[in-house]
Design a protein around this motif. Sequence first.
Motif, short mmCIF file in Angstrom:
data_model
loop_
_atom_site.label_atom_id
_atom_site.label_comp_id
_atom_site.label_asym_id
_atom_site.label_seq_id
_atom_site.Cartn_x
_atom_site.Cartn_y
_atom_site.Cartn_z
N SER A 143 -137.64 -5.19 60.57
CA SER A 143 -137.27 -4.27 59.49
C SER A 143 -136.70 -5.03 58.30
N LYS A 144 -135.87 -6.04 58.58
CA LYS A 144 -135.31 -6.86 57.49
C LYS A 144 -136.42 -7.62 56.77
N PRO A 171 -145.83 -5.46 72.97
CA PRO A 171 -147.08 -5.18 72.25
C PRO A 171 -146.88 -4.23 71.05
N THR A 172 -145.97 -3.29 71.18
CA THR A 172 -145.71 -2.37 70.07
C THR A 172 -145.22 -3.13 68.84
N LYS A 176 -146.61 -4.64 64.60
CA LYS A 176 -145.79 -4.62 63.38
C LYS A 176 -145.55 -6.04 62.89
N TYR A 177 -145.31 -6.97 63.82
CA TYR A 177 -145.08 -8.37 63.46
C TYR A 177 -146.27 -8.92 62.68
N LYS A 181 -146.59 -9.93 58.80
CA LYS A 181 -146.90 -11.34 58.52
C LYS A 181 -148.09 -11.44 57.55
N VAL A 182 -149.09 -10.59 57.78
CA VAL A 182 -150.24 -10.56 56.87
C VAL A 182 -149.79 -10.12 55.47
N TYR A 183 -148.94 -9.10 55.43
CA TYR A 183 -148.42 -8.62 54.14
C TYR A 183 -147.65 -9.72 53.42
#
Length: 194
Positions: A143-144, A171-172, A176-177, A181-183
């Motif tokens: 989130s940070k 896995p959830t 998001k990770y 990371k792509v963003y």
Amino acid sequence: VERLYNKDAIYSYLCFAIYLKISGILMKIHYRHKIALTALICFLSFFAAIANQKNKYEHYFLPLDTAIGMHEEYKKILEMQILDLRLQRSRTKDYSELYLLNKLLYEKYNTYICDSALCCLEANERLALETKNQEWLIETYLSKAGIYIQTGMLSAASAEFEKINLAHVSPTYKTKYYSLKVYLLEQESELLGT
């Protein structure tokens, strides 16, 4: 339920009916006046069509204008919700309840004041470290990182990613990770112009 008669269709029909009526009148007028009247009718029809086109999309923007006009009321509601959550947080001593209240405060503040949202996340980070809850810790780091990316603090976002051990990520949170990371990489490449 759709209306049977579209406002634009009725307008077009009326324009055509008026045109037919005027055409009948024009048959009785001298030839030189017919050309002038025909040019005038075409000219007026063109401007009527432009005026109709401007108003065509107005009904789409009305709800948006209404919502923008009510921003002060939305702000007051949000501030009341935040005040209520802060009051609840001050009364509780249970770690899981504190974590949940901080998370709810973060969600409220994230759309309102990013600095306060980060304060809630830092409080949750302290709770996660104190209770040694890896899932809370990973969720907080992600989130940070998301806030840092949104506000353009890309090096701080990278630092949050470095704190995460992928072996402990469920896995959830892996989804998001990787999406964050792509963003982050997209933002960095945009910043570098590549």
